[in-house]
Design an enzyme around this catalytic site. Structure first.
Site, PDB file in Angstrom:
ATOM      1  N   TYR A   1       0.832  -1.000  -0.025  1.00 35.08           N
ATOM      2  CA  TYR A   1       0.123  -0.125  -0.046  1.00 35.08           C
ATOM      3  C   TYR A   1       0.785   1.246   0.037  1.00 35.08           C
ATOM      4  O   TYR A   1       1.863   1.314   0.696  1.00 35.08           O
ATOM      5  CB  TYR A   1      -0.795  -0.113   1.254  1.00 35.08           C
ATOM      6  CG  TYR A   1      -1.661   1.185   1.468  1.00 35.08           C
ATOM      7  CD1 TYR A   1      -2.947   1.443   0.312  1.00 35.08           C
ATOM      8  CD2 TYR A   1      -1.602   2.078   2.417  1.00 35.08           C
ATOM      9  CE1 TYR A   1      -3.466   2.662   0.493  1.00 35.08           C
ATOM     10  CE2 TYR A   1      -2.466   3.283   2.579  1.00 35.08           C
ATOM     11  CZ  TYR A   1      -3.478   3.631   1.398  1.00 35.08           C
ATOM     12  OH  TYR A   1      -4.213   4.381   1.719  1.00 35.08           O
TER      13      TYR A   1
ATOM     14  N   LYS B   1       4.075   9.508   8.641  1.00 31.49           N
ATOM     15  CA  LYS B   1       3.940   8.662  10.033  1.00 31.49           C
ATOM     16  C   LYS B   1       4.827   9.328  11.034  1.00 31.49           C
ATOM     17  O   LYS B   1       4.548  10.267  11.692  1.00 31.49           O
ATOM     18  CB  LYS B   1       3.731   7.121  10.058  1.00 31.49           C
ATOM     19  CG  LYS B   1       2.762   6.771   8.864  1.00 31.49           C
ATOM     20  CD  LYS B   1       2.401   5.337   8.895  1.00 31.49           C
ATOM     21  CE  LYS B   1       0.986   5.117   8.069  1.00 31.49           C
ATOM     22  NZ  LYS B   1       1.047   4.470   7.093  1.00 31.49           N
TER      23      LYS B   1
ATOM     24  N   ASP C   1       9.589   3.094  -0.310  1.00 30.88           N
ATOM     25  CA  ASP C   1       8.198   3.604   0.338  1.00 30.88           C
ATOM     26  C   ASP C   1       8.419   3.361   1.841  1.00 30.88           C
ATOM     27  O   ASP C   1       8.403   2.151   2.459  1.00 30.88           O
ATOM     28  CB  ASP C   1       6.938   3.186   0.131  1.00 30.88           C
ATOM     29  CG  ASP C   1       5.648   4.028   0.849  1.00 30.88           C
ATOM     30  OD1 ASP C   1       6.080   4.553   1.627  1.00 30.88           O
ATOM     31  OD2 ASP C   1       4.669   3.697   0.401  1.00 30.88           O
TER      32      ASP C   1
HETATM   33  C1  LIG Z   1       0.310   4.933   5.626  1.00 29.91           C
HETATM   34  C2  LIG Z   1       0.885   4.643   4.352  1.00 29.91           C
HETATM   35  C3  LIG Z   1       0.859   5.370   3.162  1.00 29.91           C
HETATM   36  C4  LIG Z   1       0.074   6.470   3.334  1.00 29.91           C
HETATM   37  O1  LIG Z   1       0.235   7.508   4.103  1.00 29.91           O
HETATM   38  P1  LIG Z   1      -0.897   8.450   4.291  1.00 29.91           P
HETATM   39  O2  LIG Z   1      -0.362   9.357   5.293  1.00 29.91           O
HETATM   40  O3  LIG Z   1      -1.946   7.714   5.055  1.00 29.91           O
HETATM   41  O4  LIG Z   1      -1.633   9.201   3.411  1.00 29.91           O
HETATM   42  C5  LIG Z   1       1.896   5.098   2.282  1.00 29.91           C
HETATM   43  N1  LIG Z   1       2.508   4.177   1.953  1.00 29.91           N
HETATM   44  C6  LIG Z   1       2.812   3.264   3.307  1.00 29.91           C
HETATM   45  C7  LIG Z   1       3.752   2.326   3.281  1.00 29.91           C
HETATM   46  C8  LIG Z   1       2.048   3.523   4.343  1.00 29.91           C
HETATM   47  O5  LIG Z   1       2.215   2.422   5.357  1.00 29.91           O
END
Ligand SMILES: *Cc1c(COP(=O)(O)O)cnc(C)c1O
Length: 450
Positions: free
Chosen positions: A151, A278, A246
């Site tokens: 994701y 995060k 990511d």
């Molecule tokens: C949470 C997450 C996102 C998206 O971040 P948001 O702040 O919710 O838009 C993208 N990549 C990874 C790996 C994530 O865990």
């Protein structure tokens, strides 16, 4: 204070709030998984958090194993973070100009991570979306490679899901994504080198970038097989495609340099671009993308690739992030790693005692349980093959005993540095009954009413 009109004292305040929320918001939530659809029942509306605990609007206290989906590495309302935020807020909430905290935060990120420069944004979705635009602008190519089950936020081109076959041009994973957009995404099975080689053999000169979670944490925790990320960096280089790692979930959580601190820094490779979110926002909306400065130079105002944000680099959010990162010392990282291993082992023991087949998997201090499987899960197909229906019963038994888990079997569990022995004892006390509930669960039993 929250004030809720609640004449019928038998109805929990969470339930009353959820009913009102459903009237004014789709599903009563602002992010789908919060609605408890995967586990049944009514979401708890939280009123406050402190250390390892959340307290809901009915006064129930829970050990928090979600940690706001990762950001709260230090636990809720860490006094030094709150003090820094209060101080920043008192001087104004947003200037729409450059300000010092964003420089300090960028310096802190560059000092820790494989990025020479970063651009700050407000969400992880914005970070990956912008990194992909930059990769396309830099390479002059359109195709993206991603992995099923990874994701990267709700970016149109990244919601594409795997079709059948080894190498498939993606189909939209949701209505609202034009098929032309989804068709720019090639979706492959995670940890599958042969599939990556086949995709590059077929599309190599059209691939702008390959994006992967540094360790997959959004299908449950599925770490990269040893050497997999290094292989990805290498094959991208060979085909002049950019390798985007990511680290929105893993960044500054699993080590001071994110997951790269556990593999790339040791093995001697770097991603071309990397995304964060995060933890770096300390519980506020802040995220970033960065990498090689020759690539970052293609961003406006230096280069032609446009990217902007009214609240990007917000002084309060960057202050919270900076305070969090400065407090995230080697000791702080060691503690959640130990805590995660302990909780994983405790859960495993409780499930084994009830004869529930399971595998606990981890990547640094991220971990999750796969239900009803006996082999290591290495990809999305493996994750989907689990007995996810056991999780609702387990989840609710834990919740009743004061432990708040992610409301889906396909999410990682997140600890914080605020977990101590008292917290572990609460979890240990809750596990036996929850394991029994998981053992008794059946696939056809409907979930409790919403
Ligand atoms: C949470 C997450 C996102 C998206 O971040 P948001 O702040 O919710 O838009 C993208 N990549 C990874 C790996 C994530 O865990």
């Amino acid at each position: 204070m929250i004030s809720v009109s609640n004449d019928d004292s038998a109805v929990p305040v969470s339930q009353a709030l959820f009913a009102r929320a459903k009237a004014v918001s789709p599903g009563g939530v602002n992010s789908p998984v919060r609605a408890f659809r995967a586990v049944g029942g009514t979401p708890r509306f939280m009123a406050s958090g402190s250390g390892a605990f959340l307290t809901d609007v009915d006064g129930n206290r829970y050990v928090d194993l979600v940690s706001s989906w990762g950001p709260l590495l230090l636990g809720h309302a860490h006094p030094e973070v709150i003090a820094a935020v209060n101080d920043a807020v008192s001087r104004g909430t947003s200037f729409g100009t450059p300000s010092e905290p964003e420089v300090l935060l960028a310096e802190e990120i560059v000092a820790r991570a494989p990025a020479e420069q970063v651009r700050l944004v407000s969400s992880g979705t914005e970070a990956t979306m912008s990194a992909i635009r930059l990769a396309r602008g830099f390479t002059g190519r359109d195709l993206i490679i991603k992995f099923a089950g990874c994701y990267h936020g709700h970016v149109d081109a990244l919601l594409a899901e795997a079709g059948s076959g080894l190498v498939t041009l993606g189909l939209p994973g949701t209505p609202g994504v034009p098929k032309e957009v989804a068709a720019t995404t090639v979706v492959l099975p995670y940890n599958d080198r042969a599939a990556v080689e086949a995709a590059f053999a077929e599309y190599g000169d059209q691939v702008a970038c390959l994006i992967t979670e540094a360790a997959a944490g959004n299908m449950g925790t599925v770490p990269p097989l040893p050497g997999f990320n290094a292989f990805l960096a290498q094959i991208c280089r060979k085909h002049n495609a950019l390798f985007i790692s990511d680290e929105v979930m893993t960044g500054f959580r699993v080590s001071r340099s994110g997951h790269w601190g556990l593999d790339g820094a040791v093995e001697g490779w770097k991603p071309d671009l990397v995304t964060f979110g995060k933890v770096m926002g300390g519980g506020f909306p802040a995220a970033a993308f960065g990498g090689r400065s020759d690539i970052m130079d293609h961003l406006a105002p230096v280069g032609p690739v446009y990217q902007a944000g009214t609240l990007s680099g917000n002084p309060v959010a960057t202050t919270a992030g900076l305070a969090t990162l400065r407090l995230a010392t080697a000791d702080v990282y060691a503690k959640p790693d130990r805590t995660a291993a302990r909780i994983g082992a405790m859960a495993s023991e409780a499930l084994a005692a009830e004869g529930v087949a399971h595998v606990v998997q981890g990547a640094g201090n991220l971990f999750s349980v796969f239900w009803g499987v006996t082999d290591t899960v290495t990809d999305f197909a493996g994750a989907q093959a689990q007995e996810a229906w056991r999780y609702g019963a387990f989840f609710h038994a834990m919740l009743d005993a004061g432990v708040y888990l992610p409301p889906s079997a396909f999410e990682s569990w997140f600890v914080s540095a605020a977990f101590d022995d008292q917290v572990l004892n609460i979890i240990a006390g809750a596990l036996p009954a929850a394991a029994k509930a998981a053992a008794r669960a059946t696939p056809d039993k409907p979930l409790p009413n919403q």
